[in-house]
Design an enzyme around this catalytic site. Structure first.
Site, PDB file in Angstrom:
ATOM      1  N   GLY A   1       0.830  -1.187   0.000  1.00  0.00           N
ATOM      2  CA  GLY A   1       0.000   0.000   0.000  1.00  0.00           C
ATOM      3  C   GLY A   1       0.867   1.240   0.000  1.00  0.00           C
TER       4      GLY A   1
ATOM      5  N   HIS B   1      -2.483   7.281   7.194  1.00  0.00           N
ATOM      6  CA  HIS B   1      -1.513   8.192   6.563  1.00  0.00           C
ATOM      7  C   HIS B   1      -2.180   9.486   6.104  1.00  0.00           C
ATOM      8  CE1 HIS B   1       2.430   6.381   6.385  1.00  0.00           C
ATOM      9  NE2 HIS B   1       1.949   5.232   5.931  1.00  0.00           N
TER      10      HIS B   1
ATOM     11  N   CYS C   1       6.203  -0.203   7.252  1.00  0.00           N
ATOM     12  CA  CYS C   1       5.778   0.941   6.453  1.00  0.00           C
ATOM     13  C   CYS C   1       6.950   1.386   5.579  1.00  0.00           C
ATOM     14  CB  CYS C   1       5.349   2.074   7.378  1.00  0.00           C
ATOM     15  SG  CYS C   1       4.827   3.578   6.538  1.00  0.00           S
ATOM     16  N   LEU C   2       6.631   1.721   4.333  1.00  0.00           N
ATOM     17  CA  LEU C   2       7.683   2.203   3.433  1.00  0.00           C
ATOM     18  C   LEU C   2       8.304   3.512   3.922  1.00  0.00           C
ATOM     19  CD1 LEU C   2       5.985   1.398   0.002  1.00  0.00           C
ATOM     20  CD2 LEU C   2       7.753   0.088   1.193  1.00  0.00           C
TER      21      LEU C   2
ATOM     22  N   GLN D   1       2.914   9.935   1.367  1.00  0.00           N
ATOM     23  CA  GLN D   1       4.206   9.258   1.432  1.00  0.00           C
ATOM     24  C   GLN D   1       5.119   9.645   0.272  1.00  0.00           C
ATOM     25  OE1 GLN D   1       2.286   5.220   2.259  1.00  0.00           O
ATOM     26  NE2 GLN D   1       4.303   5.066   3.239  1.00  0.00           N
TER      27      GLN D   1
ATOM     28  N   HIS E   1      -4.130   1.199   7.709  1.00  0.00           N
ATOM     29  CA  HIS E   1      -2.795   1.797   7.707  1.00  0.00           C
ATOM     30  C   HIS E   1      -2.722   2.971   6.733  1.00  0.00           C
ATOM     31  CE1 HIS E   1       1.745   1.356   7.880  1.00  0.00           C
ATOM     32  NE2 HIS E   1       1.599   2.062   6.781  1.00  0.00           N
ATOM     33  N   GLU E   2      -3.229   2.765   5.512  1.00  0.00           N
ATOM     34  CA  GLU E   2      -3.134   3.819   4.495  1.00  0.00           C
ATOM     35  C   GLU E   2      -4.072   4.984   4.795  1.00  0.00           C
ATOM     36  OE1 GLU E   2      -0.581   3.702   2.730  1.00  0.00           O
ATOM     37  OE2 GLU E   2      -0.159   1.576   3.016  1.00  0.00           O
TER      38      GLU E   2
END
Length: 154
Positions: free
Chosen positions: A46, A135, A89-90, A51, A131-132
């Site tokens: 995701g 963000h 997480c990226l 991000q 999670h997304e």
């Protein structure tokens, strides 16, 4: 088609609330394509627009590698059950923590054509949606982790 630079923890853009998308333009479609390219290049499941430094309420998710989805202006309208597990997480490369999330969510959003959609998600997909969406509100998983963030072991 471009790989964008993923912002990492410490970048203030990750802590800001994203703005609602009013219309999908050609530029928006290019952004979505770049988000997928960036996510796949980084082996993520995701990616949220903040991000890559864009404060728009857009996320892309693909937990299987074969089911890409775009969620514009996503809103989680139902949560149930519970799952606890490692989450990464990226934007926090090489790190993870134990996070408890709903095991089932229902999310209203718009697709890339600004058509309304509703998705029901369980397990990993439910975790990714939560999670997304976090963000988009400037929340990182470390903020809700059940314990400390730690280095991922190879």
């Amino acid at each position: 088609m471009a790989i964008r630079k993923i912002r990492v923890e410490g970048d203030e853009v990750l802590r800001k609330k994203s703005k609602e998308v009013k219309e999908v333009t050609q530029k928006t479609l290019e952004l979505i394509e770049d988000m997928f390219d960036t996510m796949y290049e980084s082996y993520g499941v995701g990616l949220a627009a903040p991000q890559i430094g864009i404060l728009k309420r857009i996320v892309v998710i693909d937990v299987t590698g074969e089911d890409p989805m775009v969620l514009i202006n996503p809103e989680i309208i139902e949560r149930s059950g519970e799952q606890t597990g490692e989450e990464g997480c990226l934007s926090l490369p090489g790190k993870s923590a134990i996070v408890t999330r709903p095991n089932h969510v229902v999310c209203k959003a718009f697709d890339a054509n600004m058509e309304p959609i509703t998705i029901e998600a369980e397990g990993l997909l439910a975790r990714a949606v939560c999670h997304e969406v976090d963000h988009l509100d400037g929340i990182l998983y470390r903020d809700i982790a059940d314990g400390p963030v730690h280095d991922v072991e190879d």
